[in-house]
Write a protein that holds these residues in place. Structure first.
Motif, PDB file in Angstrom:
ATOM      1  N   LYS A  72       0.822  -1.203   0.000  1.00  0.00           N
ATOM      2  CA  LYS A  72       0.000   0.000   0.000  1.00  0.00           C
ATOM      3  C   LYS A  72       0.858   1.255   0.000  1.00  0.00           C
ATOM      4  CE  LYS A  72      -3.614  -2.353   2.674  1.00  0.00           C
ATOM      5  NZ  LYS A  72      -4.424  -2.321   3.922  1.00  0.00           N
ATOM      6  N   ASP A  73       0.193   2.393  -0.155  1.00  0.00           N
ATOM      7  CA  ASP A  73       0.879   3.673  -0.022  1.00  0.00           C
ATOM      8  C   ASP A  73       1.409   3.817   1.402  1.00  0.00           C
ATOM      9  OD1 ASP A  73       0.152   4.250  -2.609  1.00  0.00           O
ATOM     10  OD2 ASP A  73      -1.553   5.497  -2.047  1.00  0.00           O
ATOM     11  N   THR A  74       2.514   4.509   1.544  1.00  0.00           N
ATOM     12  CA  THR A  74       3.071   4.835   2.857  1.00  0.00           C
ATOM     13  C   THR A  74       2.722   6.286   3.178  1.00  0.00           C
ATOM     14  OG1 THR A  74       4.900   3.279   2.567  1.00  0.00           O
ATOM     15  CG2 THR A  74       5.174   5.009   4.228  1.00  0.00           C
ATOM     16  N   THR A  75       2.276   6.505   4.414  1.00  0.00           N
ATOM     17  CA  THR A  75       1.871   7.846   4.817  1.00  0.00           C
ATOM     18  C   THR A  75       2.726   8.318   5.983  1.00  0.00           C
ATOM     19  OG1 THR A  75      -0.406   7.394   4.154  1.00  0.00           O
ATOM     20  CG2 THR A  75      -0.043   9.280   5.597  1.00  0.00           C
ATOM     21  N   ASN A 203       7.005  -0.697   4.147  1.00  0.00           N
ATOM     22  CA  ASN A 203       6.688  -1.176   2.796  1.00  0.00           C
ATOM     23  C   ASN A 203       7.924  -1.237   1.884  1.00  0.00           C
ATOM     24  OD1 ASN A 203       3.929  -1.430   3.408  1.00  0.00           O
ATOM     25  ND2 ASN A 203       3.524   0.696   2.870  1.00  0.00           N
ATOM     26  N   LYS A 327       2.656  11.287   1.138  1.00  0.00           N
ATOM     27  CA  LYS A 327       2.237   9.969   0.654  1.00  0.00           C
ATOM     28  C   LYS A 327       3.239   9.470  -0.375  1.00  0.00           C
ATOM     29  CE  LYS A 327      -2.131   9.220   0.107  1.00  0.00           C
ATOM     30  NZ  LYS A 327      -3.519   9.228  -0.414  1.00  0.00           N
ATOM     31  N   VAL A 328       3.676   8.219  -0.194  1.00  0.00           N
ATOM     32  CA  VAL A 328       4.612   7.594  -1.119  1.00  0.00           C
ATOM     33  C   VAL A 328       3.967   6.326  -1.669  1.00  0.00           C
ATOM     34  CG1 VAL A 328       6.916   6.619  -1.434  1.00  0.00           C
ATOM     35  CG2 VAL A 328       6.579   8.507   0.179  1.00  0.00           C
ATOM     36  N   THR A 329       3.847   6.251  -2.981  1.00  0.00           N
ATOM     37  CA  THR A 329       3.222   5.091  -3.610  1.00  0.00           C
ATOM     38  C   THR A 329       4.228   3.940  -3.687  1.00  0.00           C
ATOM     39  OG1 THR A 329       3.891   5.694  -5.863  1.00  0.00           O
ATOM     40  CG2 THR A 329       1.831   6.664  -5.010  1.00  0.00           C
ATOM     41  N   PRO A 330       3.751   2.706  -3.940  1.00  0.00           N
ATOM     42  CA  PRO A 330       4.677   1.579  -4.074  1.00  0.00           C
ATOM     43  C   PRO A 330       5.717   1.786  -5.169  1.00  0.00           C
ATOM     44  CG  PRO A 330       2.442   0.788  -3.779  1.00  0.00           C
ATOM     45  CD  PRO A 330       2.343   2.270  -3.946  1.00  0.00           C
ATOM     46  N   GLU A 333       6.456   7.252  -6.134  1.00  0.00           N
ATOM     47  CA  GLU A 333       5.996   8.619  -6.370  1.00  0.00           C
ATOM     48  C   GLU A 333       5.616   9.252  -5.035  1.00  0.00           C
ATOM     49  OE1 GLU A 333       2.821   8.513  -9.144  1.00  0.00           O
ATOM     50  OE2 GLU A 333       4.034   7.670 -10.772  1.00  0.00           O
ATOM     51  N   SER A 335       3.999  12.588  -2.869  1.00  0.00           N
ATOM     52  CA  SER A 335       3.132  13.766  -2.958  1.00  0.00           C
ATOM     53  C   SER A 335       2.943  14.340  -1.556  1.00  0.00           C
ATOM     54  CB  SER A 335       1.780  13.404  -3.575  1.00  0.00           C
ATOM     55  OG  SER A 335       1.109  12.421  -2.795  1.00  0.00           O
TER      56      SER A 335
END
Length: 385
Positions: A72-75, A203, A327-330, A333, A335
């Motif tokens: 999942k995304d990391t927050t 992740n 937020k970091v996508t798998p 990326e 944001s």
């Protein structure tokens, strides 16, 4: 006559021989038959009985291949100044963490994979108040549970209040946070300890945190002058070196700096110059604190600088504050967005409606190089896809 007698004698001998042979043969057959019978019975007794066949109902389980766990995304959430004032403690005593942080904001904090705050006080019952200092902050170590209830993972200790009650109180702060399994950076028992990199792996990616202060009341607070102490950045060289070294160990690096002038949204020249230097050294974002009010944001070389997040948990009333949500996508990326908030009665809560729109509009006015969206999302205004 003689011949007849001979025939009779021969016949008698032959009959006798046949009788003897018959007896011997019969005895042999009996002996072997008896032996065969004994062997059969012995074998029968030694062979385990076959179980009685029973009707067996077999359940056939279809084993499906377990799907690979979805990454999942990391927050990551970072906040400004936290000081557990008497007002805050009173709320916590009465209503727990829900008396200190509103529900929707608390959900954001607790659901973050990593939550970092600027811990602007010492956890201790020891020490003497620093002389000639208007505000001094010390909190009983038991209130560390407020931080754990909030979901804090990392504390920045580089600020102008962690030594308000001296070295023993600062040492107690290290112990209290460590016992609560909260990592800290920005102060320590040596230069290496104070400037240490905190690394959190989530992740499959590593996230690093550094903290330093350009605001201390006296030179003896500098860890290079006296230990334990604070990692300072009046000279940017040491922090830039730490950033460059840390970037080799992590995928993303966030640098928290205590700087600027209190109670104004105007930036000093050194904030801008230093912020750029930290990005150039390898920081993925610079997060500022100390002014106690919100200051603007800037994108520099594609990386954000948040000059001041203001007070997050502090006094009875905070007109406007915010947290930064990353937020970091798998795929890697990254944001950024801001979570506008405010406090009344020492309870910090998410801004909604007109209040939310007002804070977003204010941040846009302070941040000409940054695009601020209606949902709090931010981006580089100079970037055209």
């Amino acid at each position: 006559m003689k011949q007849n007698q001979k025939r009779k004698s021969r016949a008698i001998v032959i009959s006798f021989v046949i009788l003897i042979l018959s007896l011997l043969l019969a005895g042999g057959i009996y002996f072997h038959a008896d032996e065969w019978i004994e062997d059969k019975f012995a074998a029968k007794e030694s062979t385990p009985k076959e179980p009685v066949a029973e009707e067996v109902v077999e359940t056939v389980k279809i084993q499906e291949e377990a799907p690979e766990e979805e990454i999942k995304d990391t927050t990551i959430v970072l906040t400004g100044d936290v000081e557990l004032s008497e007002y805050v403690q009173r709320n916590y005593d009465a209503g727990g963490i829900n008396g200190v942080v509103g529900d929707s904001l608390l959900k954001e904090l607790q659901s973050a994979d990593i939550l970092e705050i600027n811990n602007e006080f010492c956890f201790s019952e020891r020490g003497e108040k620093a002389p000639d200092k208007q505000y001094t902050f010390r909190v009983h170590p038991s209130y560390v549970s407020l931080l754990t209830d909030m979901g804090v993972d990392v504390c920045g200790l580089a600020n102008n209040h962690v030594l308000d009650y001296g070295k023993d109180a600062l040492s107690d702060t290290f112990t209290t946070l460590s016992n609560a399994q909260i990592e800290y950076t920005g102060a320590g028992v040596s230069h290496d300890d104070a400037s240490k990199l905190v690394v959190k792996e989530v992740n499959g990616k590593k996230y690093g945190f550094l903290a330093a202060s350009r605001v201390i009341p006296v030179g003896s607070w500098n860890v290079d002058s006296s230990q334990p102490g604070v990692f300072t950045c009046y000279d940017t060289t040491a922090l830039c070196n730490s950033i460059a070294a840390a970037k080799q160990q992590v995928d993303y690096l966030f640098v928290c700096v205590h700087w600027g002038v209190e109670h104004t949204d105007e930036l000093t020249d050194y904030q801008v110059a230093n912020g750029h230097a930290y990005i150039d050294a390898g920081a993925d974002a610079v997060i500022g604190a100390h002014p106690h009010v919100l200051q603007g944001m800037e994108y520099y070389n594609g990386k954000p600088i948040f000059y001041s997040l203001g007070n997050f948990i502090f006094n009875e009333n905070i007109s406007s504050t915010m947290a930064v949500k990353i937020k970091v996508t798998p795929s890697g990326e990254i944001s950024y967005s801001i979570l506008p908030a405010y406090a009344t009665g020492a309870k910090t809560q998410m801004a909604e409606g007109d209040k939310n729109a007002s804070i977003l509009s204010y941040m846009q006015s302070l941040s000409p190089t940054v695009f601020v969206g209606s949902e709090g999302e931010i981006g580089d205004a100079s970037y055209v896809p």
